[in-house]
Design an enzyme around this catalytic site. Sequence first.
Site, PDB file in Angstrom:
ATOM      1  N   GLU A  52     -35.206  -6.136 -25.230  1.00  0.00           N
ATOM      2  CA  GLU A  52     -34.336  -5.011 -25.583  1.00  0.00           C
ATOM      3  C   GLU A  52     -32.929  -5.457 -25.977  1.00  0.00           C
ATOM      4  O   GLU A  52     -32.031  -4.635 -26.109  1.00  0.00           O
ATOM      5  CB  GLU A  52     -34.259  -4.030 -24.410  1.00  0.00           C
ATOM      6  CG  GLU A  52     -35.613  -3.559 -23.896  1.00  0.00           C
ATOM      7  CD  GLU A  52     -36.444  -2.877 -24.965  1.00  0.00           C
ATOM      8  OE1 GLU A  52     -35.853  -2.268 -25.887  1.00  0.00           O
ATOM      9  OE2 GLU A  52     -37.684  -2.957 -24.899  1.00  0.00           O
ATOM     10  N   GLY A  81     -37.299   2.092 -34.251  1.00  0.00           N
ATOM     11  CA  GLY A  81     -37.057   1.142 -35.326  1.00  0.00           C
ATOM     12  C   GLY A  81     -38.322   0.485 -35.842  1.00  0.00           C
ATOM     13  O   GLY A  81     -39.187   0.088 -35.067  1.00  0.00           O
ATOM     14  N   HIS A 113     -42.739   8.227 -25.945  1.00  0.00           N
ATOM     15  CA  HIS A 113     -41.292   7.958 -25.887  1.00  0.00           C
ATOM     16  C   HIS A 113     -40.581   9.014 -25.025  1.00  0.00           C
ATOM     17  O   HIS A 113     -39.720   9.755 -25.517  1.00  0.00           O
ATOM     18  CB  HIS A 113     -40.716   7.973 -27.306  1.00  0.00           C
ATOM     19  CG  HIS A 113     -39.775   6.835 -27.565  1.00  0.00           C
ATOM     20  ND1 HIS A 113     -40.180   5.533 -27.626  1.00  0.00           N
ATOM     21  CD2 HIS A 113     -38.429   6.818 -27.780  1.00  0.00           C
ATOM     22  CE1 HIS A 113     -39.145   4.751 -27.877  1.00  0.00           C
ATOM     23  NE2 HIS A 113     -38.064   5.505 -27.965  1.00  0.00           N
ATOM     24  N   GLY A 115     -34.635   3.199 -22.670  1.00  0.00           N
ATOM     25  CA  GLY A 115     -35.345   2.533 -21.579  1.00  0.00           C
ATOM     26  C   GLY A 115     -36.847   2.709 -21.600  1.00  0.00           C
ATOM     27  O   GLY A 115     -37.526   2.372 -20.619  1.00  0.00           O
ATOM     28  N   GLY A 135     -39.149   1.073 -23.416  1.00  0.00           N
ATOM     29  CA  GLY A 135     -39.865  -0.197 -23.438  1.00  0.00           C
ATOM     30  C   GLY A 135     -39.952  -0.829 -22.066  1.00  0.00           C
ATOM     31  O   GLY A 135     -41.023  -1.242 -21.619  1.00  0.00           O
ATOM     32  N   THR A 155     -39.521   0.625 -19.131  1.00  0.00           N
ATOM     33  CA  THR A 155     -40.313   1.457 -18.231  1.00  0.00           C
ATOM     34  C   THR A 155     -41.798   1.321 -18.557  1.00  0.00           C
ATOM     35  O   THR A 155     -42.640   1.193 -17.653  1.00  0.00           O
ATOM     36  CB  THR A 155     -39.888   2.930 -18.342  1.00  0.00           C
ATOM     37  OG1 THR A 155     -38.487   3.034 -18.077  1.00  0.00           O
ATOM     38  CG2 THR A 155     -40.648   3.796 -17.356  1.00  0.00           C
ATOM     39  N   ARG A 173     -43.389  -1.204 -19.922  1.00  0.00           N
ATOM     40  CA  ARG A 173     -43.919  -2.509 -19.509  1.00  0.00           C
ATOM     41  C   ARG A 173     -44.070  -2.584 -18.000  1.00  0.00           C
ATOM     42  O   ARG A 173     -44.980  -3.249 -17.486  1.00  0.00           O
ATOM     43  CB  ARG A 173     -43.018  -3.635 -20.029  1.00  0.00           C
ATOM     44  CG  ARG A 173     -43.114  -3.831 -21.539  1.00  0.00           C
ATOM     45  CD  ARG A 173     -42.357  -5.046 -22.021  1.00  0.00           C
ATOM     46  NE  ARG A 173     -40.919  -4.903 -21.932  1.00  0.00           N
ATOM     47  CZ  ARG A 173     -40.154  -4.284 -22.835  1.00  0.00           C
ATOM     48  NH1 ARG A 173     -40.700  -3.738 -23.905  1.00  0.00           N
ATOM     49  NH2 ARG A 173     -38.836  -4.224 -22.684  1.00  0.00           N
ATOM     50  N   TYR A 202     -45.014  -9.367 -29.710  1.00  0.00           N
ATOM     51  CA  TYR A 202     -45.186  -8.120 -28.959  1.00  0.00           C
ATOM     52  C   TYR A 202     -44.931  -6.907 -29.846  1.00  0.00           C
ATOM     53  O   TYR A 202     -45.724  -5.958 -29.880  1.00  0.00           O
ATOM     54  CB  TYR A 202     -44.245  -8.140 -27.760  1.00  0.00           C
ATOM     55  CG  TYR A 202     -44.074  -6.811 -27.058  1.00  0.00           C
ATOM     56  CD1 TYR A 202     -45.096  -6.263 -26.285  1.00  0.00           C
ATOM     57  CD2 TYR A 202     -42.866  -6.115 -27.156  1.00  0.00           C
ATOM     58  CE1 TYR A 202     -44.930  -5.053 -25.629  1.00  0.00           C
ATOM     59  CE2 TYR A 202     -42.688  -4.906 -26.500  1.00  0.00           C
ATOM     60  CZ  TYR A 202     -43.725  -4.384 -25.740  1.00  0.00           C
ATOM     61  OH  TYR A 202     -43.548  -3.175 -25.100  1.00  0.00           O
ATOM     62  N   ASN A 222     -49.843   1.197 -34.534  1.00  0.00           N
ATOM     63  CA  ASN A 222     -49.401   2.288 -35.410  1.00  0.00           C
ATOM     64  C   ASN A 222     -50.276   2.405 -36.651  1.00  0.00           C
ATOM     65  O   ASN A 222     -50.441   3.491 -37.213  1.00  0.00           O
ATOM     66  CB  ASN A 222     -47.946   2.064 -35.848  1.00  0.00           C
ATOM     67  CG  ASN A 222     -46.977   2.119 -34.684  1.00  0.00           C
ATOM     68  OD1 ASN A 222     -47.289   2.668 -33.631  1.00  0.00           O
ATOM     69  ND2 ASN A 222     -45.803   1.543 -34.865  1.00  0.00           N
TER      70      ASN A 222
END
Length: 338
Positions: A127, A209, A257, A262, A264, A266, A268, A293, A301
């Site tokens: 991140e 993104g 989402h 946060g 990503g 959370t 993981r 990753y 997607n």
Amino acid sequence: MKPLKYKLESEKSDKKSTKYFLVRYTSFKGKHSRVRQYLGTTEPTSEALEKAIRDYAYTLEMKAAEKIAEMACTYYTIDYPGQQEIKEIEKLRFLHNAYISSLNSIELEVYTQQTKNLYIHGTTAIEGNTLSLQETHYLLNEEILPKDKSLREINEVQNYKYVMAYVEQYKGKVNLQFIRKLHSLIMNNIDMRFESPGTFRRHNLVYIGGCDLSVTLANMIEVDLKDLITSYYDAIKNKKHPFEQAVLFHYKFELIHPFSDGNGRTGREVLNYLLKKEGYPQLIIPKESREAYISALTLGNNNQNVEMMKIFDDLMLAGYAKELADLRNVVVPEKQQN
């Protein structure tokens, strides 16, 4: 090091002589099996038995891992073509547990600390956190603040002390309260633009993104999360492969989402909790694997789940390559010393 337990067993041959074997028993989902190493027709002395264990422990562990992997691949339904990759994941699950159980208390403490440092450094670096692995270690274990780092970056790392403590004591299933609590700990003392830590977003001003997919609308977050949780546990109940299902859960969680920031970290953390509950080692994604990753999630997607799963398989196996290489030294008991 703590030696693994092996059994000496014998059986009569056709010529009525006795054959002796060093045996390693294994079990999977209530089914039992064994692997063994022939020792000869003379019953070994205690010294000879100790030597046999030193000589054959690693071989027996590898044979046992192969056996367990075959049993697992027969038991589970694998949705994505990748039988060999899943077999390697199952071997890793067994061998990792063999590795851990062979460590003494001091070795286990060092191993656990190093693993936590690697995981925390990786998940925060993904991140954008710029603390080095060494700085992460000193901050977490010796409370030495890194130089020229923002308070946000320091808090991003320090928060994992409380995240880890919470996850260690939590024994239940994943639910909305668990997810909120993780987020509140991960994002504690970190400025969020909209909602406070632990609160699902109330807006739809979200952009992920690198992709043009729409995330879940704010008023549907709880519904979609509950559906995701239910579908995961239904899949596990129906013998779908746990590693595949945990990866799919993670991917779909990121699409929902649920938070303003946060997601990503959370996601993981939830992924690793699901893996831990099924006996898998922690998925560690080092800073160097960030692009792999992200590309895996991008493949999801594009509905390329087979390719996505392959990358996650590779990430898991790569994370424990050094451990597997060291396995021979760990599982072989040391000679008794006066």
